[in-house]
Every structure is written in structure tokens, then in C-alpha cells.
Design an enzyme around this catalytic site. Structure first.
Site, PDB file in Angstrom:
ATOM      1  N   HIS B  74      42.177  44.633 -33.582  1.00 43.51           N
ATOM      2  CA  HIS B  74      40.766  44.513 -33.212  1.00 43.51           C
ATOM      3  C   HIS B  74      39.930  45.660 -33.784  1.00 43.51           C
ATOM      4  CE1 HIS B  74      37.793  42.714 -30.490  1.00 43.51           C
ATOM      5  NE2 HIS B  74      37.326  43.936 -30.352  1.00 43.51           N
ATOM      6  N   HIS B 120      34.260  37.069 -28.581  1.00 42.60           N
ATOM      7  CA  HIS B 120      34.850  37.449 -27.306  1.00 42.60           C
ATOM      8  C   HIS B 120      35.735  36.307 -26.837  1.00 42.60           C
ATOM      9  CE1 HIS B 120      33.813  40.821 -24.280  1.00 42.60           C
ATOM     10  NE2 HIS B 120      34.380  41.297 -25.345  1.00 42.60           N
TER      11      HIS B 120
END
Lengths: 223, 752
Positions: B74, B120
Site C-alpha cells: 500500500h 478504500h
């Protein structure tokens, strides 16, 4: 017209309202922070704008109604001043006791953001003189708690005294009692409504159907 | 790789904290325990060895946490970086490209637009409302961190099979979350896209995009400078929420995904609204040296990036961090992903100015450290040194993988397919299908008008149009991707996603300027998935180059798999274009009394079309190819006609083909059409690219102009009445089509 807009933490349509007042009057309103304890002298109109004051925590408008400046707004109204509350501002007016009733959660339990149609029930208030009585116009609505409610006695008073200024025409999406979209005080000078006429003042963005509210009050206070 | 030295703690002089001689040294973990914890935190064995080599000793718990989040997929883009480098990122109008919180383009009149899209996905599957809400909050912070006032939000959503029991609940929670956050902060949600496919059953996609406006000479960045300058924490307090969220988002889900709920953060849009206003107010002063939001990996990534980008060192005293809970450790504070927080470096002596503004907005403000010249991050807590890491190797030694790729085999071009139901029946079914039905149920929950500048909102045009306050200037924006094309042919699909965004901006009359990309893929350790990624990037790069449409920001979300099943490869594109005068924007609603013309060539390409899937029940064939030269030529022609004021309505023909596009124009106004062009199902429902439907008053003049420009164009008929009439097909009332179109989502979502 000498107008002031009060900004609370979480208010978010104060800029829209300032643009609408400027479009109607050519004059920028004064922006006031909620911690002020007095209003500047010579005001013609105080506006409580839309948004999520205090994040809608506790109840919509409940905490803003206790803000330092609201004592001055109450005094201003008591002296016959003009106060306009839109959406969260309407909720504050009911929480502050300046208008009767309450705005409950929408009947659908969902946030409603869409156009609605309002019918003008009174064309003889300071805010509606530029409409024809019975005319309908389109406005934007955007709220989670716009379901107007009051007890039977209050409702009879409001209807009997002609204090319902706007009513939803056609679909009454938020479930308001008697399809009430906006009401005024006994003297007609305090107006609260849920839809957003301030987003309908420009032919290129949103249309101009809401403009008469602002030109009406500007002309009224100038007279 | 150098072997880690078996250094004993406290013996290595290099680790003596330089600016506070009396302070103790870092206490390392037990080596065996550290190795085991590293694995639990997601560090691969070779990555753990690398961390040992950098430190020259066993890490402490806090250090291990820092390495694991900074080197997570990430935060480090370790699998994707080698490919992302292929994307074009420059143009004369690009002011800030990838690498900052968001990209910036010049839009004229001394103004600039800032935008980025971010995923998300994982949090939204675990906890749809808060996952989606915090996704909106995070991308808003990326944009106002740059100094911009956010003027619009968009999103790109993918959900599982509508019939799957979980889909409803996730869709409801995600929509409520996006609305709950965006409506409250007062940024209009003006556009988006939604698709459904069983491949997203266990892994929905929630990609949120924010667009902001600032003065081109007032851009704020993260690079911190000035030894001794104060490091300031502002916003909400730090709690134990979201610890290791970035690591969670860098792994596949198993059946126990719901047990990961504690890693999802809780959003508070009220705090965010205060933070926006306070930051913008402070940015009006000259107090800020650098500013960075605390997003994924919170205080860790923000402090590392600020000091690292400026070539500085940083010291943080954790007891000064505003805390929501008692007894928090340095490890917990460094890893917390509590929302609505920012880190700033101020000019010396400007603390009071900043503090007054943040206290006015009732937000926490604390000086928690300062910049140093050591090139190290030093984390202290009540006088104990909890972490001491050199910053340069944390970035330069970050793992970078050139993972093996496997190309997706080309699918054969689909041969002729018989029409089983007829044109009208197919149209009625298609406009009611989940991927083409009205999204009104969704957008009716998003405030699209707040701000008072929204000219075209959802359903009115191919792209949203928002004016810049007090200007004629407007921005057009859109989000696009057709994942079924990307699955069938990653390169063509990547090209198509970019071209579709360019086309949607063009269709309102805007000049497309730049994109942000949100690369949603499966597990990159699988060669087929990495091959999809590489192919999509190749296609995107080709389209960006051909269309002068560079990438200025982006986000990568990998490991979108649940129990080994990957999502469709979904490189979502967020595009932004400029209109010099908002009055020139056109919508898609068909006016009465116009001639209807299609621009672009129609061969009748049914491979991977929605007609093929919904009517013939087949998902196969090569997707429609994108001819980038034709795309550019057709689009430039259409935009020229719009800006010349000769077009009353415009809509691109994409999903569902020409007839679905025409029906969408009719349903938007209620006006019918009298079609004279004869065509079969392939003509009407084929998904050939680079096409636009135009409503014009003078069809002959438009056809002549197209001929002169070398652009294929053809008259289809004219608008009239309330019915769609076609040769060789049953007529159908627009009201009947609209009823079918509007009924699907409300019926699906009934009782949620």
C-alpha cells in the site's frame, strides 16, 4: 440590504448564501462567527445558513442554538428584525424557539438530495412578495432531517394564522406534516424553510427559481 | 544483500541519538520474536533481512512497525512501481505530477486544479459505511493538503452480483458512507460510476476522487526544510483505531475477513470540515513550510515522507501527541490510522498564529517535535528512545519487485450472433439491466449542489461540470473503466478506460487535460494478475500519449482477492477537463425538433458487449478495439462543434451501444425520436469505440463539416413526440423505457 450570515462550526452553505444575497442585491453580506456576542448595528437581515453545525451531533441545530451569538439573534428577532433560516438554519430556529415545531428524520430514513417543487402559500410576507400566491417553483433540497412536525394545536395555529409560507407540491418526500416546507413567525419576519433557494439564483448553475425570495426581502427592507 | 550484523544493543556508537546525549538507546526485541512478529506484520523474510541490515541490529517493536507499514504494498508500491514508470506524466499544463499528495494542472487565469483518486476497497468490504466514508475523508485531505479548496467529489464503485445477499448491504453501506461524509463536509458529490459483477462478490471496489481549486502560485507540498523548525500535529486526537490498516490492505482476504473490523477507521466528517477550514485559513498566512495529511500508516508515513522528501531528519516526542485513549504506546501512536489529522512543519516563531487558528476551529494543536540534520527519524516517548532509523535507506532500500508476468491470451473476434429477441425487447431489457439502469437511487442520496457551482450533475451530462466560483471557467470531470474489456484484453481495456474518460469530457465540450488512475487488481504474486497490470498500463500509456492526457496522480490497490478469487482487473480512470465558459457546456437530454447524428464509425462490434451478456447470455470475444487516431479526430471534431454552439445535446455511445445511448438521451428529456436509419442488433447494440450521438438543428451542415474534417458521421433520424419509432422494430414509449430504467435499483434495494 445590509445582511449578515452566521457561520457555525460545520456550516457549509454560507458561501452559497453569500452568493445568492450578492446576486439579489449586488452587495456582499457580512460574515459572522458564532462566537460573536453582538450583531453589528444597522442589520436588515440575519441568515442562519445550511450545513451540519456541530456535525448534527445531539440533534440537528441543537448545539448551534446554544452558541454565544444566538442570544443576540433572539434579541434581534424580538425587536422585529428579519431572520432567515435555511435547512440547518431552519432546524436552529426551531431549536432556539424562534419558530415552533421540530424537524425530524426523513420518513425514508435516508438523506434526500434532489429537486423538489414548492407552492407559495403566502405572497404577502417580506420574503415572498415577488411570487404570485399559489405559484410553484423548483428548488434543491439536501437534508437528512427535514420532516417537519408539530403538535395538533400548533399545527392548527400555524394553518389558522396562515404561517405556512411554503408547502411541497406533488411528492412530500421527507414526510412533513401537511407537506410543510417553510413557516414564518407571527409577525412574518422570521422565516425557516428546508429547501435551498440559495442554490437556485443563477441561470448557468441551478436556475433562478429561488431568486425572488432574496429580491423580495431586499426590496422589503429597502422600503 | 549484506548479512545483518549480530550487533548487541547499545554497543554500536552509530546509533547514539545525536541531539540528546543523555537519552538511552533503542531497546531491540528478542531476535527470534522480532523475526516472527515481522512475518505477522507482513514483512517477507528477505524484507526483514533488509531491515536488519539497515539498522545493523534487531529492531524494536516500534521500528518493526515502521518498516512493515512503509514497505507494505500500500505504501511502497513495490510490485507496481516498475510498471507505473511507463505512464506519461508530463505536459506543459502539468504543475505537479505523481509523487505528491495529489497532482496539479494549470487551468488558466492563474488557477490550478488539484485532483486524485484513491481506493478504500478492503475497509469497505469489512465495514461498508465507515470504509467508504473514510475513503472520502482521506482523498479530501490529499487535495486540501496541497492548498486547494475541494470543489467536487466523484467515485467509481464496483459491487458483486446484485442477487448475492451481501451485495445489497454493501451497496447500501457504501452509498450511505459516501453521502454521510461528503454531504457533511459540504463538498458536492457530482459524479461516479457503478458496475456489478460476481467477481466483486467478496471484494467490492470503492474508489473516491476529489477535485480542488487553488491559485497556481500557492501550491503546498510535503518536503520539509529548516533544521529546528517545529513539527506540528493538528486535527483530531490519536486513538487505537486502524492500527496496521495499510498492512491489512496489502493482503488477500480469507473467510475470517470480518475479524479484521478493528483495523477499519471511523470517520468524523465534522472534524474534517473544521480541518479543511482551519488549514485553508492558515494557508492564507506564510506560516507553513510543509504539510502532509496522516493517511494510511498515519504518523509514520507522514513524518517519514516529510523529512525524507526534504532530506532532513526528524525527532518526535510521542507524549506530546494528542491522545484519545490512555496508556498508548509509541508503537500504537505511530501505527494508528485515526482520521482527520495532519502534520505540518512551521516557520520558526509562527506557532502562535497557527495555534490560534486551530483553536478557533476547536481542533487539537500540538508541537510534537522538530526537524534535525541527522537524516534519521527518532521516536521518543517519555524520555525513552523507541525508534531510530536512517530515512534514506528506508526509501532507497525499499523492496522493489519485478514480478513475473503472464500475458492474457488474446480472445478470438466474435463471429456473427443471431438476435434472439428483437431490437425493442432487447432495448427494454438492457436499459433495466444492473449495469445500465438508472443510478438515481444512489445519487439522490448525494448532495450535488452544495457550493452553488454545479452546472451539470449526475444524469444530466456525460461528465459533471462545476464552475470555478466567481469565474466563467469550469471543470468537467468523470470516472470511467470497463473491467470486462480489461479482463478480455488488458491492453485494449486499459486504452479504452482512458479513451472513455477523454470522450466523456469531450462530450460536454471540455478540453480533456489530465487523469488520475486507481489501479485495482488481484494478487500481484500471480503472473496472470501481474500480466493484467502490465498490459493495462501499456494500453493506458498509449492512450494518454495519443490523447495528450497525462497521469498526474494515482493509487494502486492490489490483493483484491477473497479466497483466491480475483476481481476483474479495474484500472479506474478519473479525468478532468477545462471549459473556458460554463455556458458552453452541453448535456445529454434530447431536445425536441433536432436532427440526430452519430459521429464515428459503427461496425457492430458485439464481442464483450452488454447485449451479448444480457441478451445472448455470453461473456466472450475480443473487446472492441480503440483506434486512438480516430478517437482523437472524432473527439476534436465534436468538441469544436460544441464550442461553436452548433450542438444542442451530446452523448457518447459506450456500454450498450448506439440505441442505449439514444434511449438515455430520450429518457433524460422525455422526448422521443423518429429513426430512419435501418440497422440490425449488431448496429444498434455493438460497442464500437470513439462514437458520439449529437442532437443538432442543422444535420446537413454537421454532416458537411464532418466530411470536410474526414470524420465519419451519419444521420439517424430526428427528435419528436414521446415515442421511439424505428423501421423494422416495434415503437416504444419513452415513459415505458424510463419506468423500466428507474425501477431496477429501488426494487433491488427495497427493504434494506
Amino acid at each position: 440590504m445590509n445582511a449578515a450570515i452566521i457561520t457555525f462550526p460545520g456550516t457549509n452553505r454560507e458561501r452559497d448564501m453569500a452568493l445568492a444575497l450578492r446576486a439579489a442585491t449586488g452587495r456582499k453580506p457580512t460574515m459572522l462567527w458564532h462566537r460573536e456576542t453582538a450583531l453589528p448595528p444597522g442589520l436588515d437581515l440575519v441568515v442562519l445558513p445550511g450545513g451540519f453545525s456541530y456535525g448534527d451531533y445531539l440533534r440537528c441545530g441543537a448545539m448551534a442554538a446554544q452558541s454565544p451569538i444566538m442570544a443576540a439573534v433572539r434579541d434581534f428577532a424580538a425587536r422585529g428584525g428579519h431572520v432567515l433560516g435555511v435547512c440547518n438554519g431552519f432546524q436552529m430556529l426551531t431549536e432556539a424557539g424562534l419558530l415552533p415545531g421540530a424537524l425530524l428524520r426523513n420518513a425514508s430514513l435516508r438523506f434526500l438530495a434532489m429537486d423538489c417543487v414548492m407552492r407559495v402559500e403566502r405572497a404577502d410576507t417580506p420574503y415572498t412578495a415577488h411570487f404570485q400566491r399559489g405559484a410553484t417553483f423548483r428548488a434543491t433540497m439536501a437534508h437528512g432531517d427535514g420532516n417537519y412536525f408539530c403538535d395538533a394545536e400548533t399545527l392548527a395555529t400555524l394553518e389558522g394564522e396562515g404561517r405556512v409560507v411554503f408547502r411541497y407540491e406533488g411528492e412530500n418526500r421527507n414526510g412533513s406534516i401537511n407537506a410543510i416546507a417553510g413557516i414564518c413567525s407571527e409577525n412574518g419576519r422570521v422565516l425557516g424553510l428546508m429547501p435551498h433557494p440559495e442554490n437556485c439564483v443563477d441561470p448557468l448553475v441551478g436556475g433562478t427559481e429561488g431568486l425572488p425570495i432574496f429580491t423580495s426581502i431586499a426590496e422589503h427592507v429597502a422600503a | 544483500m549484506p548479512r545483518p550484523s549480530p550487533a548487541k544493543p547499545g554497543l554500536d556508537k552509530r546509533h547514539a541519538p545525536p541531539d540528546k546525549p543523555g537519552m538511552s538507546h533503542v531497546t531491540p526485541l528478542d531476535p527470534a520474536r522480532a523475526r516472527q512478529l515481522g512475518a505477522e506484520f507482513g514483512l517477507k523474510p528477505d524484507e526483514y533481512e533488509r531491515a536488519l541490515a539497515i539498522l545493523g541490529r534487531t529492531p524494536s517493536l516500534t521500528e518493526l512497525g515502521i518498516f512493515s507499514v512503509m514497505w507494505s504494498e500500500h505504501c511502497s508500491y513495490k510490485s507496481s512501481r516498475v510498471w507505473l514508470k511507463q505512464l506519461p506524466t508530463k505536459a506543459p499544463w502539468v504543475l505537479v505530477g505523481p509523487g505528491e499528495n495529489a497532482g496539479v494542472i494549470a487551468i488558466g487565469q492563474g488557477l490550478a486544479a488539484v485532483f486524485k483518486m484513491e481506493s478504500h476497497n478492503h475497509p469497505s468490504f469489512i465495514e461498508p459505511y465507515n470504509g467508504a466514508a473514510t475513503g472520502v475523508g482521506g482523498i479530501l485531505r490529499d487535495v486540501f493538503t496541497m492548498g486547494a479548496r475541494p470543489i467536487a467529489n466523484l467515485n467509481a464503485l464496483r459491487f458483486g452480483d446484485p442477487a448475492h445477499p451481501r451485495t445489497k448491504r454493501i451497496l447500501d453501506g457504501v452509498v450511505r458512507g459516501i453521502g454521510g461524509y461528503g454531504n457533511c463536509v459540504g463538498v458536492p458529490t457530482v459524479g461516479g460510476e457503478v458496475n456489478f459483477h460476481p467477481a466483486y462478490n467478496g471484494n467490492p471496489l470503492v474508489n473516491a476522487m476529489t477535485v480542488g481549486i487553488l491559485k497556481a502560485d500557492r501550491i503546498f507540498t510535503a518536503a520539509a526544510t529548516g533544521v529546528g523548525n517545529p513539527v506540528v500535529y493538528v486535527g483530531s486526537k490519536t486513538g487505537r483505531d486502524g492500527i496496521h490498516g495499510a498492512t491489512m490492505s496489502s493482503a488477500e482476504f480469507n473467510a475470517d475477513a470480518e475479524e479484521k473490523r478493528p483495523t477499519v477507521q471511523i470517520g468524523d466528517p465534522f472534524a474534517e470540515k473544521l480541518l479543511i477550514e482551519a488549514c485553508l485559513e492558515l494557508m492564507e498566512t506564510d506560516a507553513i513550510v510543509a504539510i502532509q495529511d496522516m493517511g494510511a500508516a498515519g504518523l509514520t508515513s507522514s513524518s517519514v515522507e516529510m523529512a525524507g522528501k526534504g532530506g532532513m531528519g526528524i525527532v518526535l516526542d510521542m507524549e506530546k501527541v494528542p491522545q484519545r485513549e490512555t496508556g498508548m504506546t509509541a508503537y500504537e501512536m505511530m501505527l494508528s490510522e485515526s482520521q482527520e489529522r495532519m502534520l505540518m512543519v512551521l516557520k520558526p516563531g509562527r506557532e502562535k498564529v497557527a495555534e490560534d487558528i486551530f483553536h478557533k476551529w476547536e481542533l487539537d494543536f500540538a508541537v510534537i517535535g522538530h526537524l534535525t540534520d541527522t537524516g534519521r527519524i527518532e521516536i521518543r516517548h517519555h524520555g525513552v528512545l523507541e525508534a531510530d532509523i536512517p530515512l534514506a535507506p528506508l526509501e532507497s532500500e525499499a523492496p522493489l519487485y519485478h514480478r513475473p508476468t503472464e500475458e492474457t491470451p488474446k480472445q478470438p473476434v466474435l463471429g456473427p450472433v443471431a438476435d434472439p429477441v428483437g431490437i425493442t425487447a432487447a432495448l427494454e431489457k438492457l436499459v433495466a439491466s444492473p449495469d445500465l439502469c438508472s443510478r438515481r437511487w444512489i445519487w439522490d442520496q448525494y448532495d450535488a449542489q452544495v457550493g452553488g457551482q454545479t452546472s451539470k450533475r449526475p444524469g444530466q451530462a456525460d461528465a459533471a461540470v462545476v464552475r470555478v466560483e466567481d469565474h466563467k471557467l469550469a471543470l468537467a470531470m468523470t470516472t470511467d473503466c470497463t473491467p470486462r474489456y480489461v479482463l478480455a484484453d488488458p491492453e485494449e481495456g486499459g486504452k479504452q478506460a482512458v479513451a472513455e474518460a477523454w470522450r466523456n469530457l469531450t462530450a460536454v465540450g471540455a478540453l480533456p487535460r489530465a487523469i488520475t488512475d486507481n489501479m485495482n487488481f488481484g494478487n500481484p504474486e500471480k503472473p496472470r494478475i501481474m500480466g493484467q497490470f502490465a498490459g493495462a498500463v501499456r494500453g493506458m500509456a498509449a492512450a494518454c500519449t495519443a490523447l495528450d492526457f497525462p497521469v498526474i496522480s494515482g493509487n494502486v490497490s492490489l490483493y483484491n482477492e477473497t479466497e483466491g478469487r480475483a476481481i476483474l482487473p479495474t484500472p479506474a480512470i478519473g479525468g478532468v477537463g477545462v471549459l473556458e465558459d460554463v455556458a458552453q457546456a452541453v448535456g445529454l437530454a434530447l431536445p425536441a425538433g433536432c436532427e440526430i447524428v452519430v459521429v464515428g464509425e459503427t461496425q457492430g462490434w458485439l464481442g464483450q458487449s452488454l447485449w451479448l451478456r444480457e441478451i445472448a447470455g455470453r461473456e466472450e470475444g475480443a473487446p472492441p478495439p480503440v483506434d486512438l487516431a480516430a478517437e482523437r479526430r472524432n473527439g476534436d471534431f465534436v468538441r469544436g462543434e460544441i464550442l461553436a454552439g452548433r450542438v444542442r445535446a451530446c452523448h457518447d455511445a459506450a456500454d450498450g451501444g448506439l440505441l442505449v445511448a439514444l434511449a438515455e438521451m430520450c429518457m433524460a428529456s422525455g422526448v422521443g425520436a423518429d429513426i430512419t436509419r435501418r440497422g440490425d442488433h449488431a448496429f444498434w447494440f455493438g460497442e464500437d469505440q470513439g462514437r458520439y450521438l449529437l442532437a443538432v438543428e442543422d444535420g446537413a451542415a454537421l454532416l458537411e463539416a464532418a466530411r470536410a474534417a474526414g470524420v465519419p458521421a451519419e444521420r439517424l433520424g430526428q427528435s419528436s413526440g414521446r415515442t421511439l419509432v424505428m423501421p423494422g422494430a416495434d415503437a416504444i414509449d419513452i415513459s415505458r423505457l424510463a419506468a423500466a430504467h428507474e425501477a431496477t435499483l429501488p426494487a433491488l434495494m427495497q427493504g434494506v
